[in-house]
Every structure is written in C-alpha cells, then in structure tokens.
Design a protein around this motif. Structure first.
Motif, short mmCIF file in Angstrom:
data_model
loop_
_atom_site.label_atom_id
_atom_site.label_comp_id
_atom_site.label_asym_id
_atom_site.label_seq_id
_atom_site.Cartn_x
_atom_site.Cartn_y
_atom_site.Cartn_z
N UNK A 13 30.07 57.41 -18.77
CA UNK A 13 31.19 56.64 -19.66
C UNK A 13 30.56 56.39 -21.09
N UNK A 14 29.23 56.41 -20.97
CA UNK A 14 28.80 56.05 -22.38
C UNK A 14 28.84 57.09 -23.34
N UNK A 15 28.62 58.24 -22.77
CA UNK A 15 28.64 59.52 -23.73
C UNK A 15 30.03 59.74 -23.90
N UNK A 16 31.00 59.81 -22.91
CA UNK A 16 32.36 60.07 -23.31
C UNK A 16 32.93 58.92 -24.43
N UNK A 17 32.73 57.79 -24.23
CA UNK A 17 32.97 56.82 -25.39
C UNK A 17 32.57 56.92 -26.59
N UNK A 18 31.14 57.24 -26.59
CA UNK A 18 30.50 57.54 -28.17
C UNK A 18 31.29 58.83 -28.65
N UNK A 19 31.45 59.84 -27.79
CA UNK A 19 32.05 60.97 -28.39
C UNK A 19 33.68 60.68 -28.94
N UNK A 20 34.34 59.86 -28.02
CA UNK A 20 35.81 59.58 -28.42
C UNK A 20 35.96 58.70 -29.85
N UNK A 21 34.81 57.43 -29.95
CA UNK A 21 34.64 56.85 -30.83
C UNK A 21 34.50 57.85 -32.20
N UNK A 22 33.55 58.58 -32.02
CA UNK A 22 33.19 59.38 -33.15
C UNK A 22 34.51 60.27 -33.66
N UNK A 23 35.02 60.82 -32.79
CA UNK A 23 36.36 61.65 -32.94
C UNK A 23 37.36 60.99 -33.67
N UNK A 24 37.70 59.62 -33.36
CA UNK A 24 38.52 58.64 -33.70
C UNK A 24 38.30 58.37 -35.19
N UNK A 25 37.34 58.19 -35.61
CA UNK A 25 36.68 58.12 -36.98
C UNK A 25 37.09 59.01 -37.77
N UNK A 26 36.49 60.28 -37.40
CA UNK A 26 36.76 61.52 -38.09
C UNK A 26 38.19 62.09 -38.21
N UNK A 27 39.18 61.91 -37.32
CA UNK A 27 40.46 62.17 -37.11
C UNK A 27 41.27 61.15 -38.02
N UNK A 28 40.65 59.99 -38.08
CA UNK A 28 41.27 58.96 -39.12
C UNK A 28 41.02 59.16 -40.60
N UNK A 29 39.74 59.79 -40.71
CA UNK A 29 39.35 59.92 -42.24
C UNK A 29 40.12 61.12 -42.52
N UNK A 30 40.27 62.24 -41.92
CA UNK A 30 41.00 63.43 -42.07
C UNK A 30 42.37 63.44 -42.65
N UNK A 31 42.97 62.31 -41.75
CA UNK A 31 44.48 62.08 -41.61
C UNK A 31 44.57 61.21 -43.17
#
Length: 206
Positions: free
Chosen positions: A7-25
């Motif tokens: 759960x920790x690894x998956x959550x960390x991955x998704x939080x990172x993706x969220x920030x990157x997608x947000x920045x890109x948008x």
C-alpha cells in the motif's frame, strides 16, 4: 507487514504521478487545478518482491481491460466483470454521506481552527475550506462507502506520507505553479488525516 508495504509503495507512486500530471497540465495546457481534479482512470500495476519481500513497481498499464478482453476465457471475463461492477459503483454512487461528513467536520473544525469560506472564515483560522474542498470531501466519503473489492490507499493511518507530500510541494510543484493555485493535496493533507482518525474510531465503535 507485506500488505502495508505494498500500500505504501502504491500510494507513493500515485502521489508522485498526481504532482507530475498537475504540473504538466498547468505548465503546458495552462489549465486550472480544478480541471484535473475529477478524472477517473483504471490502472494496472505489476509488482515484484525482492529477497527481503520489499515490493518494486515493474510495470504500469492503462489497457489491462483490453488484455482481459483479448484472452476471452472464463476467468478473465469474470475478473473484468467484477472490476467494472465495483468501479461503476464507486463512480456513480448515490449514497447519502452529508450527515456523516457534517458531524465529522464539526468536530475537526472546532478543534483545529479551520473555517469555511463564505460561512465563518476569519483571520485567526489556520485554513479555510472552499466549496471545491467540501465537494472533494463529500465525493471521497461517498467513494469510500462503495469500495467493493477495491482498497482505499489514501488517506491512511498506517502510512502518513507527509514528508513525501512536502517534498513534492517543494521540488515538483514549482513556484510558478504555486502562484497559480494552492497544491490541494499538501494544503488539506493534515485535515484528511484528522478526518480519517474519526472515521476509523467510528468504525471501531460500531
């Protein structure tokens, strides 16, 4: 506990993706923060365990349902149906959660100097919730009440992720973006954790 590690690894991955997608948008498409806040996407993530049973992400796919359809066997069809049924229940849930959330917020807001814009937002409040924040809390609670076989990853009392979110705010969500809007995940993280504690306490009491 292996489950907590995964759960920790998956959550960390998704939080990172969220920030990157947000920045890109925001930087490329010049969109507001709200424009990317309501997307829903089914994702397949393959994990590998090393010799010490630490999980590592080795593959991410957005087309795993296509793969299940292609196989066309009884097991794959059954898995696909179960996933889609639970997915649709989450997305189109009509469960009433406003009273539950209202009771929870009443406890949290009083204890933590938090206000609500256009209701009781004052200078002594540490933060004030917007209509979008309240809508997010309602939708999240409604989704959590209809998880089916899905498992909630965030927020979680087992893994706080506060340090990671702070790092993402500093290193990924740049000053340019911060001038455009508030990084919501970082802004309301502590509030989410307080709400989660009350939800968990209520579940135990029930």
């Amino acid at each position: 506990n292996l489950k907590i590690k995964i759960k920790k690894v998956l959550t960390q991955f998704l939080l990172i993706i969220e920030a990157l997608v947000l920045k890109n948008n925001l930087l490329i498409k010049n969109k507001s923060s709200e424009s990317s806040s309501n997307y829903v996407q089914l994702v397949s993530i393959d994990l590998l365990l090393n010799s010490t049973f630490d999980p590592w992400i080795i593959d991410v796919s957005l087309k795993f349902l296509d793969q299940l359809v292609y196989k066309k066997n009884f097991i794959s069809v059954k898995i696909m149906k179960r996933i889609l049924d639970d997915f649709l229940k989450i997305v189109f849930s009509q469960v009433r959660v406003s009273k539950n959330l209202s009771d929870t917020l009443e406890k949290v807001l009083e204890q933590n100097k938090i206000g609500i814009y256009d209701v009781n937002c004052h200078i002594f409040h540490q933060m004030c919730l917007s209509r979008d924040d309240l809508k997010y809390l309602l939708n999240s609670k409604r989704e959590f009440e209809n998880l089916g076989k899905f498992v909630k990853l965030y927020p979680s009392l087992e893994n706080d992720h506060f340090d990671l979110i702070q790092d993402l705010n500093k290193k990924v969500v740049t000053d340019l973006i911060q001038k455009t809007f508030i990084y919501k995940t970082q802004y309301i993280h502590k509030l989410l954790m307080k709400i989660e504690k009350i939800y968990r306490r209520n579940e135990v009491n029930e």
